[in-house]
Design an enzyme around this catalytic site. Sequence first.
Site, PDB file in Angstrom:
ATOM      1  N   THR A 266       6.475  43.030  71.938  1.00  0.00           N
ATOM      2  CA  THR A 266       7.918  43.133  72.118  1.00  0.00           C
ATOM      3  C   THR A 266       8.362  42.000  73.024  1.00  0.00           C
ATOM      4  O   THR A 266       7.703  41.694  74.014  1.00  0.00           O
ATOM      5  CB  THR A 266       8.323  44.458  72.799  1.00  0.00           C
ATOM      6  OG1 THR A 266       7.669  44.516  74.058  1.00  0.00           O
ATOM      7  CG2 THR A 266       7.958  45.653  71.984  1.00  0.00           C
TER       8      THR A 266
ATOM      9  N   GLU B 110       8.643  48.998  68.562  1.00  0.00           N
ATOM     10  CA  GLU B 110       7.853  50.224  68.764  1.00  0.00           C
ATOM     11  C   GLU B 110       8.035  51.231  67.622  1.00  0.00           C
ATOM     12  O   GLU B 110       7.307  52.205  67.540  1.00  0.00           O
ATOM     13  CB  GLU B 110       8.247  50.900  70.095  1.00  0.00           C
ATOM     14  CG  GLU B 110       7.794  50.160  71.344  1.00  0.00           C
ATOM     15  CD  GLU B 110       8.789  49.122  71.834  1.00  0.00           C
ATOM     16  OE1 GLU B 110       9.615  48.649  71.024  1.00  0.00           O
ATOM     17  OE2 GLU B 110       8.757  48.785  73.029  1.00  0.00           O
TER      18      GLU B 110
ATOM     19  N   LYS C  12      26.871  52.381  86.177  1.00  0.00           N
ATOM     20  CA  LYS C  12      26.985  53.693  86.815  1.00  0.00           C
ATOM     21  C   LYS C  12      28.002  53.598  87.942  1.00  0.00           C
ATOM     22  O   LYS C  12      27.697  53.147  89.033  1.00  0.00           O
ATOM     23  CB  LYS C  12      25.615  54.161  87.310  1.00  0.00           C
ATOM     24  CG  LYS C  12      24.723  54.461  86.110  1.00  0.00           C
ATOM     25  CD  LYS C  12      23.288  54.712  86.464  1.00  0.00           C
ATOM     26  CE  LYS C  12      22.496  54.926  85.179  1.00  0.00           C
ATOM     27  NZ  LYS C  12      21.200  54.307  85.143  1.00  0.00           N
TER      28      LYS C  12
ATOM     29  N   TRP D 222      28.950  57.244  83.802  1.00  0.00           N
ATOM     30  CA  TRP D 222      28.449  56.102  83.046  1.00  0.00           C
ATOM     31  C   TRP D 222      29.573  55.405  82.273  1.00  0.00           C
ATOM     32  O   TRP D 222      30.411  56.054  81.661  1.00  0.00           O
ATOM     33  CB  TRP D 222      27.381  56.559  82.034  1.00  0.00           C
ATOM     34  CG  TRP D 222      26.080  56.947  82.663  1.00  0.00           C
ATOM     35  CD1 TRP D 222      25.827  57.172  83.987  1.00  0.00           C
ATOM     36  CD2 TRP D 222      24.838  57.180  81.984  1.00  0.00           C
ATOM     37  NE1 TRP D 222      24.508  57.522  84.170  1.00  0.00           N
ATOM     38  CE2 TRP D 222      23.891  57.537  82.951  1.00  0.00           C
ATOM     39  CE3 TRP D 222      24.428  57.126  80.647  1.00  0.00           C
ATOM     40  CZ2 TRP D 222      22.557  57.833  82.645  1.00  0.00           C
ATOM     41  CZ3 TRP D 222      23.117  57.419  80.328  1.00  0.00           C
ATOM     42  CH2 TRP D 222      22.185  57.766  81.322  1.00  0.00           C
TER      43      TRP D 222
HETATM   44  P1  AMP Z   1      13.193  44.577  69.231  1.00  0.00           P
HETATM   45  O1  AMP Z   1      12.047  45.467  69.519  1.00  0.00           O
HETATM   46  O2  AMP Z   1      13.028  43.198  69.757  1.00  0.00           O
HETATM   47  O3  AMP Z   1      13.548  44.594  67.777  1.00  0.00           O
HETATM   48  O4  AMP Z   1      14.462  45.137  69.994  1.00  0.00           O
HETATM   49  C1  AMP Z   1      14.885  46.456  69.796  1.00  0.00           C
HETATM   50  C2  AMP Z   1      16.217  46.660  70.440  1.00  0.00           C
HETATM   51  O5  AMP Z   1      17.220  45.904  69.743  1.00  0.00           O
HETATM   52  C3  AMP Z   1      16.716  48.078  70.353  1.00  0.00           C
HETATM   53  O6  AMP Z   1      16.140  48.897  71.344  1.00  0.00           O
HETATM   54  C4  AMP Z   1      18.208  47.898  70.528  1.00  0.00           C
HETATM   55  O7  AMP Z   1      18.564  47.751  71.888  1.00  0.00           O
HETATM   56  C5  AMP Z   1      18.464  46.596  69.816  1.00  0.00           C
HETATM   57  N1  AMP Z   1      18.953  46.855  68.444  1.00  0.00           N
HETATM   58  C6  AMP Z   1      18.254  46.866  67.298  1.00  0.00           C
HETATM   59  N2  AMP Z   1      19.055  47.135  66.245  1.00  0.00           N
HETATM   60  C7  AMP Z   1      20.305  47.314  66.744  1.00  0.00           C
HETATM   61  C8  AMP Z   1      21.579  47.630  66.177  1.00  0.00           C
HETATM   62  N3  AMP Z   1      21.748  47.791  64.861  1.00  0.00           N
HETATM   63  N4  AMP Z   1      22.631  47.743  67.020  1.00  0.00           N
HETATM   64  C9  AMP Z   1      22.488  47.575  68.357  1.00  0.00           C
HETATM   65  N5  AMP Z   1      21.325  47.273  68.944  1.00  0.00           N
HETATM   66  C10 AMP Z   1      20.238  47.134  68.155  1.00  0.00           C
END
Ligand code: AMP
Length: 543
Positions: free
Chosen positions: A187, A332, A441, A446
């Site tokens: 990640t 994940e 916060k 929130w």
């Molecule tokens: P990654 O593991 O790099 O793909 O990042 C995952 C994160 O990307 C998620 O926990 C979200 O915060 C963000 N994310 C993925 N898809 C979306 C979406 N459609 N809208 C908003 N945030 C997203």
Amino acid sequence: MLGLMQPHALMISSILTHAARHHGSAEVVSRTHENTTHRYTWRDVEARSRRLVRVLQKLGVGAGDRVGTLAWNGYRHLEVYYAAPGMQAICHTINPRLHPDDIAYIINHADEKVLFVDVSFAPLVTAIAPKISVKTIVMMTDPEHMPDVSLAPGMTLASYDQLMDAADDDYAWPMFDESTASALCYTSGTTGRPKGVLYSHRSTWLHAYAVSLPDVLCCRATSRVLPVVPMFHVNAWGIPYATALTGGALVLPGRHLDGASMAAILNEERVTLTCGVPTVWLGLLQHLRATGERLHTVERIMTGGSAAPPLLIDAFRDEYGVRVEHGWGMTELSPVGTYNAPKVAQVGLPNPDATRHMLKQGRILPGIDMKIVDGDGKELPWDGVAFGDLKVRGPWIAGAYYGDEPGSALDKDGWFATGDVATIDPDGFMEITDRSKDVIKSGGEWISSITLENIAVSHPDVAEAAVIAAIHPKWDERPLLLVVPRPGRTVDKASVLAIYEGKVAKWWLPDDVVVLPELPHTATGKLLKTSLRSQFRDHYQKA
Ligand code: AMP
């Protein structure tokens, strides 16, 4: 009492053998580094992946070994995707957009046996060669196109095509435990070192089944699917597996992802479904509008990775007759978790309600589950208003990071905290309102930074916006709005703040607006709020 069904393990190789046997003539098309088009079929992918196993064996790769890739979406990368897990090794995709120090860290942390590299990343390999432990580098090209690479002592360099030409494909895919590790992806978190997510054959199969469903990607034998989402990050949303499973054509775009290149490949290759992050679609939209070009075969665009801008949904629907569909996930989660497909109640919704609804991240895929909880871990109602930490669980969701104890990423009830903050409406549609680290916060309540950002970008002078929590002497934290003006415009603070009128509670209003020439982004195009926070955290202290 156990059931009496055949104990066939879910092997990634059997996704490929299914494609070869039942959809053998379906096409796999790739744009190469040299900008030529390579075409072959699922039958060829299967045979060549067996040949690649022979190559891997010659290079000393055995069960459990990590096989790294630094590569765009292309057919050689696809062969590594299948050959490595098929022989019980692990395909480790590395994101080349990360900082070179992080890339070196990841390569060493994964203890790579071999590294497969696209020609365009030769300079990157030269830069990190002295810092990495891997000994064998395979350039994914023919001997004529081998680039100059300076290696560290003890390293060897080989040509993919040359190795393949010298190998045979006399190999039978073995069967083994379906929980065996198949792929590894780190990640690219916005804080700390990258962490590895280790997928299994079983999790990959189940995820591929789920994303192929009609209310998700709806992959069919007649589909022609182009993943813009990279194979080097989040498994290209599972599309390399889902297309093989369902027998559709797979179109791999290589490294040119600008609007003009995308329009060309989508039309030339008669693509019906394409998937990627909003930035790519905004680039495509700009190109189409500027040139008057049309999309001739694309029916649906899936957007995910960050929130879908309303403009994307409206413009593609109204100007090009293309439906933009919104999904959410994370590394994940293999990575797809939710997908926004309508239920009966949403069919025929008028605009702007239809668009408003499509901005939600969607319903959970069957097989996994989600819930939202407050700061004390108490489950919140699904009323579309209450927002809390989003937790998930299920068979294609990580239980621990690579190298950690099994289950160590879960709470005591087996839920994984996504780090996203969300609402869920009575129909089960989830909507992200924030990252938990980014939520503001204020006086114990929130405030959603994403809601405030979305409103800010609806101002005609604002190109991009970030809202961060700045420390406040009275309220602990208060929102601070950072904006980038559109080219040729200036931003008037009062006019930007006026746009919030009637849209959010008064106490949600940012206390100040700072105009910046640009905002920082992560390697995957997400706003890098950590750096903004460290720069502006004390903004209200100074005031
Ligand atoms: P990654 O593991 O790099 O793909 O990042 C995952 C994160 O990307 C998620 O926990 C979200 O915060 C963000 N994310 C993925 N898809 C979306 C979406 N459609 N809208 C908003 N945030 C997203």
